[in-house]
Design a protein around this motif. Structure first.
Motif, PDB file in Angstrom:
ATOM      1  N   ALA A  40     -20.016  34.346  -4.000  1.00 57.93           N
ATOM      2  CA  ALA A  40     -18.619  34.720  -3.783  1.00 57.93           C
ATOM      3  C   ALA A  40     -17.931  35.150  -5.075  1.00 57.93           C
ATOM      4  O   ALA A  40     -16.978  35.934  -5.034  1.00 57.93           O
ATOM      5  CB  ALA A  40     -17.851  33.561  -3.147  1.00 57.93           C
ATOM      6  N   GLN A  46     -12.361  34.719  -8.810  1.00 54.13           N
ATOM      7  CA  GLN A  46     -11.544  34.540  -7.614  1.00 54.13           C
ATOM      8  C   GLN A  46     -10.577  33.382  -7.848  1.00 54.13           C
ATOM      9  O   GLN A  46     -10.942  32.391  -8.483  1.00 54.13           O
ATOM     10  CB  GLN A  46     -12.423  34.198  -6.407  1.00 54.13           C
ATOM     11  CG  GLN A  46     -13.440  35.249  -6.048  1.00 54.13           C
ATOM     12  CD  GLN A  46     -12.814  36.486  -5.423  1.00 54.13           C
ATOM     13  OE1 GLN A  46     -11.886  36.374  -4.633  1.00 54.13           O
ATOM     14  NE2 GLN A  46     -13.306  37.649  -5.801  1.00 54.13           N
ATOM     15  N   ASP A  50      -7.581  31.232  -2.839  1.00 52.94           N
ATOM     16  CA  ASP A  50      -8.136  32.321  -2.027  1.00 52.94           C
ATOM     17  C   ASP A  50      -9.595  32.056  -1.694  1.00 52.94           C
ATOM     18  O   ASP A  50     -10.054  32.340  -0.587  1.00 52.94           O
ATOM     19  CB  ASP A  50      -8.028  33.659  -2.775  1.00 52.94           C
ATOM     20  CG  ASP A  50      -6.591  34.117  -2.973  1.00 52.94           C
ATOM     21  OD1 ASP A  50      -5.702  33.651  -2.220  1.00 52.94           O
ATOM     22  OD2 ASP A  50      -6.360  34.934  -3.885  1.00 52.94           O
ATOM     23  N   LEU A  51     -10.305  31.509  -2.662  1.00 57.15           N
ATOM     24  CA  LEU A  51     -11.724  31.215  -2.470  1.00 57.15           C
ATOM     25  C   LEU A  51     -11.920  30.149  -1.394  1.00 57.15           C
ATOM     26  O   LEU A  51     -12.784  30.288  -0.521  1.00 57.15           O
ATOM     27  CB  LEU A  51     -12.330  30.765  -3.803  1.00 57.15           C
ATOM     28  CG  LEU A  51     -13.833  30.690  -3.911  1.00 57.15           C
ATOM     29  CD1 LEU A  51     -14.494  32.002  -3.519  1.00 57.15           C
ATOM     30  CD2 LEU A  51     -14.220  30.325  -5.337  1.00 57.15           C
ATOM     31  N   ALA A  53      -9.964  29.529   1.100  1.00 56.89           N
ATOM     32  CA  ALA A  53      -9.663  30.161   2.389  1.00 56.89           C
ATOM     33  C   ALA A  53     -10.815  31.053   2.841  1.00 56.89           C
ATOM     34  O   ALA A  53     -11.219  31.015   4.010  1.00 56.89           O
ATOM     35  CB  ALA A  53      -8.370  30.968   2.289  1.00 56.89           C
ATOM     36  N   SER A  54     -11.365  31.857   1.936  1.00 59.43           N
ATOM     37  CA  SER A  54     -12.432  32.774   2.335  1.00 59.43           C
ATOM     38  C   SER A  54     -13.725  32.040   2.678  1.00 59.43           C
ATOM     39  O   SER A  54     -14.489  32.506   3.520  1.00 59.43           O
ATOM     40  CB  SER A  54     -12.678  33.842   1.261  1.00 59.43           C
ATOM     41  OG  SER A  54     -13.256  33.281   0.110  1.00 59.43           O
ATOM     42  N   PRO A 139     -17.447  39.336   5.564  1.00 60.92           N
ATOM     43  CA  PRO A 139     -17.180  38.789   4.238  1.00 60.92           C
ATOM     44  C   PRO A 139     -16.328  39.700   3.363  1.00 60.92           C
ATOM     45  O   PRO A 139     -15.544  39.222   2.571  1.00 60.92           O
ATOM     46  CB  PRO A 139     -18.565  38.585   3.625  1.00 60.92           C
ATOM     47  CG  PRO A 139     -19.527  39.264   4.521  1.00 60.92           C
ATOM     48  CD  PRO A 139     -18.842  39.549   5.816  1.00 60.92           C
ATOM     49  N   GLN A 141     -13.875  41.408   4.214  1.00 62.09           N
ATOM     50  CA  GLN A 141     -12.492  41.401   4.651  1.00 62.09           C
ATOM     51  C   GLN A 141     -11.944  39.980   4.698  1.00 62.09           C
ATOM     52  O   GLN A 141     -11.066  39.668   5.476  1.00 62.09           O
ATOM     53  CB  GLN A 141     -12.397  42.040   6.037  1.00 62.09           C
ATOM     54  CG  GLN A 141     -12.888  43.470   6.047  1.00 62.09           C
ATOM     55  CD  GLN A 141     -13.012  44.003   7.459  1.00 62.09           C
ATOM     56  OE1 GLN A 141     -12.483  43.448   8.399  1.00 62.09           O
ATOM     57  NE2 GLN A 141     -13.717  45.097   7.602  1.00 62.09           N
ATOM     58  N   SER A 142     -12.459  39.111   3.844  1.00 66.25           N
ATOM     59  CA  SER A 142     -12.102  37.695   3.889  1.00 66.25           C
ATOM     60  C   SER A 142     -10.687  37.401   3.420  1.00 66.25           C
ATOM     61  O   SER A 142     -10.194  36.307   3.604  1.00 66.25           O
ATOM     62  CB  SER A 142     -13.081  36.899   3.026  1.00 66.25           C
ATOM     63  OG  SER A 142     -12.949  37.281   1.673  1.00 66.25           O
ATOM     64  N   GLY A 143     -10.055  38.367   2.791  1.00 64.06           N
ATOM     65  CA  GLY A 143      -8.705  38.129   2.289  1.00 64.06           C
ATOM     66  C   GLY A 143      -8.694  37.604   0.865  1.00 64.06           C
ATOM     67  O   GLY A 143      -7.659  37.389   0.282  1.00 64.06           O
ATOM     68  N   SER A 144      -9.852  37.385   0.287  1.00 60.39           N
ATOM     69  CA  SER A 144      -9.932  36.876  -1.069  1.00 60.39           C
ATOM     70  C   SER A 144      -9.586  37.993  -2.045  1.00 60.39           C
ATOM     71  O   SER A 144     -10.114  39.095  -1.955  1.00 60.39           O
ATOM     72  CB  SER A 144     -11.341  36.358  -1.331  1.00 60.39           C
ATOM     73  OG  SER A 144     -11.404  35.757  -2.585  1.00 60.39           O
TER      74      SER A 144
END
Length: 152
Positions: A40, A46, A50-51, A53-54, A139, A141-144
């Motif tokens: 990741a 990151q 955010d990490l 959450a993803s 992955p 589009q995870s928002g991270s």
């Protein structure tokens, strides 16, 4: 009854995938969670929030995972001078090399679970798996959001 059998097959497919992933990770002396963490952050730092959450884990669970991975010298935490509340996770050189090796092994060896299928069925499985991942947000589009150093 057919839905139940289909669900059962998906559970067992998930188990096969998890076992193969765990086996590959173990060969690199990593837990699956550590390997996922390294992958990741292998292409850029990151933010911890955010990490979490993803990856779909709590901030506390992420902190514990990072503690263990940081002790091995594979990642490091950093805060910008402008906002000490923001903590980002960076991969070290050793961690990046390990992440790239695990990622290459997983992408090369994971398809072996479908070795019993003929080529057409393997291509069909790949197409369907791609559609499922894309429809779920995947992955990428995870928002991270990658962390940027202050002044960078």
């Amino acid at each position: 009854m057919a839905v139940r059998a289909y669900g059962d097959k998906l559970v067992w497919l998930s188990t096969l995938i998890q076992r193969r992933y765990a086996q590959i990770c173990a060969e690199h002396d990593l837990t699956p969670a550590q390997a996922t963490l390294l992958c990741a952050v292998k292409d850029g730092p990151q933010r911890m929030g955010d990490l979490a959450a993803s990856l779909g884990i709590t901030k506390n669970a992420l902190s514990q995972l990072v503690d263990r991975t940081e002790q091995r010298g594979l990642v490091r935490r950093e805060s910008p001078e402008a906002d000490r509340r923001v903590i980002a996770l960076f991969v070290t050189g050793t961690g990046k090399g390990l992440a790239e090796a695990v990622y290459a092994d997983v992408t090369r060896r994971m398809p072996e679970i479908a070795d019993g299928l003929d080529e057409d069925d393997q291509r069909h499985l790949e197409r369907v798996a791609t559609m499922i991942v894309d429809a779920s947000g995947g992955p990428a589009q995870s928002g991270s959001v990658p962390y940027e150093r202050a002044g960078a």
